[in-house]
Structure formats: structure tokens, C-alpha cells
Design an enzyme around this catalytic site. Structure first.
Site, PDB file in Angstrom:
ATOM      1  N   SER A 154      -3.396   1.264  -4.792  1.00  0.00           N
ATOM      2  CA  SER A 154      -3.097   1.274  -6.215  1.00  0.00           C
ATOM      3  C   SER A 154      -3.211  -0.152  -6.776  1.00  0.00           C
ATOM      4  O   SER A 154      -4.263  -0.761  -6.674  1.00  0.00           O
ATOM      5  CB  SER A 154      -1.715   1.890  -6.454  1.00  0.00           C
ATOM      6  OG  SER A 154      -1.549   2.270  -7.791  1.00  0.00           O
ATOM      7  N   ASP A 213      -3.970   8.694  -6.454  1.00  0.00           N
ATOM      8  CA  ASP A 213      -3.335   7.443  -6.038  1.00  0.00           C
ATOM      9  C   ASP A 213      -3.028   7.437  -4.538  1.00  0.00           C
ATOM     10  O   ASP A 213      -2.471   8.401  -3.997  1.00  0.00           O
ATOM     11  CB  ASP A 213      -2.044   7.242  -6.833  1.00  0.00           C
ATOM     12  CG  ASP A 213      -1.500   5.838  -6.748  1.00  0.00           C
ATOM     13  OD1 ASP A 213      -1.060   5.422  -5.655  1.00  0.00           O
ATOM     14  OD2 ASP A 213      -1.513   5.128  -7.775  1.00  0.00           O
TER      15      ASP A 213
END
Length: 355
Positions: A42, A206
């Protein structure tokens, strides 16, 4: 100072990733410190890509300068609230009257965005949808992080179909892979990337759901033993959450720390086997674990502030990261390549079976 060799493991955490920006900025000042591999998820993947691209462009001091320039550009883009592509995209999700929008933001901009994402999906906006991170990555001063020069880069994402982790590296560590790693599903559409084994398109979310960050690529015997983890989500938080917001924040922190805690528990188990001399003639690595963190700062923030990259917050996070890295270097530089600076048995004390 003798030359030291490390790997970096960079956690994700939205706007809080500016803490890692500060950490990296400080580490890049030390010419005796060589980074061999970076595993990022991320915001950690964004930081890792910017770092890798700079270091792989030049050798020595010019490479460090290029990496710092990349990181500065990245977070300048994230922090330009008045004309920021990420924030403008968030505001364009629904045609809220400006007066109502200002009223909502006055009380809680993070709550406004959080509530908005519970009602609207990024798939609701048809041809108007755009993921702004792609252009930010491609417009880095030094944008080439999909190469074999410099430190290795490992980018973790979550396969939506299987729920499994996928790590992209070398030529596969493209801007799309980094966008996938940073793809919170309530803000961005899943990023679709072709699977080289099947030729089919796979959708990714993610990487924090399955590896925050992914540790296993750093166990490669060809890499240094030392893994320096830059923590974004606090490991410890005193007190019991009681309000709905406090409960949601702590659930977020526990969830996004779960994979890291599992990896650290496994490392702790391997270390016990090494200490008991039970791994003779085994191709097993005994990593040396270090952490750079500021749990005091992170306890003072909440999970919702990860979605509000105001310049003041980013500047505060960067300074905290620089300070934390400086403290780490002052206290533990000599320990690098020699011993752990994290007491894993103490970390897991009291977390066993009760009976």
C-alpha cells in the site's frame, strides 16, 4: 561506521505512510548503509517504488539524492489539498452541494468520506472513474522501478478471487502492481493485471489484507539477514475502545497488523529452533529483526486520519519518521548485521494458550 547491509519492510497506512517517508529520508543520509531489498504494501509500496527508482538510477550519493527527490515529489502530490488529484477524485464521487460539503468537512472530513464510501461504490461512476495514483507514479522524477538494478522491490497485493497474497517484483513491479497494492476497495476499483501463468486477468485489492508488509521474500538466502520493519499501525494501544469510532479504529489496526504479527511469531519460532541447535544442515535463514516506529504518535492519531492527507499531518508524520530513524541509528546502528534489536519473546509474552 563500518558498512552495513539491510532489507526494508514498509507497512501501509494511507496518509500515515508519510512517517516512512521521513524514515527513508533519514536513512538515505547514511552512506555506510546499503539497502538490498524493499518489501512494501500500500503506502509502503508507493514509498518503496519511489525509493527503488531513485537508487537504481544512480550509484552512491546521486542515487540517494534521486530517491529523496522521488519521495518528496510523491508526498507533495498527496499533500496538495487544494489541487490534489487524489482528493479531487474523492470529492467528485458525488455531486454534494459545496455548502453541505463544507459543513460536513468542518465537523469531520474523515467521517464524511467514510460515510460516503458506505453508500457509493467506485463502480458507480462509469466513464468518469480514474485512479489518480497511476499518473503520480508515472510522473515521478525518476519513474523506472520495474528493473533489476539497485535494490530488489517486492510489492504485495491481494488477489480478489482467491483471497491470497501476490508479490510482484522485477519487471512485474509495474505502476499497475503498485496501484493494486494500494487499492482500498471502498475507494478504488480493483486493479486488473494479467496472470503470466494462466494468461487470464486477475483483480487485486490492497495488499494490507494479506501481507502488511510481505516478509517471506526477504528470507532469501542471498539477501542480508537484517530486516528493518517500518511500522505504521501501532502494535500496542492502552485502554479499551468504548465508542463506535474507537472500536472501528482498533479493529482497523489489529486487522492490518495481523499478517505482520503472524510472520514475527514464525520468526520467533525459528529463532528458538536455532537457539536449541535443532536446525543443523538445514537451508533455513535466521533473520535479524529491527523496528522503526513511534507508537506514541500513532496512538495519538486514528485510523480515519489515514484518509485525510492534509499538509500539516504529512509534515508532522515526516518529522516523526526522521526523528524515529535518527533515534534508531543512534541506539542500534552498531547492532545491525550482528543481533536483533527487537525482543520477540517479550513481544509475544502472554499471548499463548491459557488453561
Amino acid at each position: 561506521m563500518d558498512e552495513k547491509h539491510i532489507n526494508l519492510a514498509l507497512q501501509g497506512g494511507g496518509a500515515h505512510g508519510a512517517f516512512s517517508w521521513g524514515v527513508l529520508d533519514r536513512l538515505l543520509e547514511e552512506d555506510w548503509l546499503t539497502i538490498h531489498a524493499i518489501s512494501g504494501t500500500s503506502a509502503g509500496a508507493l514509498n518503496g517504488a519511489a525509493l527503488k527508482a531513485g537508487l537504481s538510477r544512480h550509484q552512491g550519493l546521486p542515487g540517494r539524492r534521486a530517491a529523496r527527490q522521488n519521495l518528496d515529489y510523491l508526498w507533495a502530490q498527496v499533500g496538495q489539498i487544494s489541487d490534489n488529484r487524489v482528493v479531487r477524485w474523492m470529492h467528485s464521487l458525488v455531486p454534494t452541494p459545496r455548502g453541505m460539503e463544507r459543513l460536513a468537512e468542518l465537523f469531520s472530513p474523515a467521517a464524511w468520506l467514510d460515510n460516503l464510501t458506505r453508500i457509493f461504490s467506485p463502480y458507480d461512476y462509469g466513464p468518469f472513474y480514474v485512479n489518480p495514483l497511476g499518473s503520480v507514479l508515472r510522473e515521478l522524477p525518476y519513474p523506472d522501478f520495474s528493473n533489476t538494478r539497485g535494490p530488489q522491490l517486492f510489492v504485495a497485493a491481494t488477489n480478489v478471487r482467491t483471497g491470497r497474497i501476490r508479490v510482484f517484483t522485477n519487471a512485474a513491479a509495474t505502476p499497475d502492481a503498485v496501484m493494486a497494492s494500494a487499492c482500498l476497495p471502498n475507494l478504488f476499483r480493483a486493479v486488473e493485471i494479467p496472470d503470466p501463468d494462466t494468461g487470464q486477468m486477475e483483480a487485486f485489492w490492497d495488499g494490507g489484507f494479506t501481507g502488511n508488509p510481505a516478509m517471506f521474500p526477504l528470507y532469501d538466502q542471498r539477501l542480508p539477514r537484517d530486516i528493518v520493519i517500518v511500522n505504521i499501525n501501532p502494535l500496542l494501544r492502552d485502554g479499551i475502545p468504548r465508542t463506535p469510532v474507537e472500536i472501528a479504529d482498533r479493529v482497523n489496526e489489529v486487522s492490518f497488523n495481523a499478517s505482520l504479527m503472524s510472520d514475527l511469531r514464525a520468526i520467533n519460532f525459528v529463532k528458538r529452533l536455532f537457539a536449541e541447535d535443532r536446525l543443523q544442515n538445514r537451508a533455513m535463514k535466521n533473520p535479524l529483526v529491527h523496528m522503526i516506529l513511534d507508537d506514541v504518535l500513532m496512538n495519538d492519531l486514528n485510523a480515519r486520519s489515514k484518509l485525510t492527507p492534509a499538509p500539516g499531518l504529512l509534515a508532522r508524520m515526516k518529522l516523526a519518521g526522521q526523528t524515529a530513524a535518527d533515534t534508531f541509528l543512534r541506539d542500534h546502528a552498531d547492532a545491525l548485521n550482528k543481533r536483533d534489536t527487537v525482543d520477540l519473546p517479550a513481544l509475544f509474552a502472554g499471548s499463548g494458550i491459557i488453561g
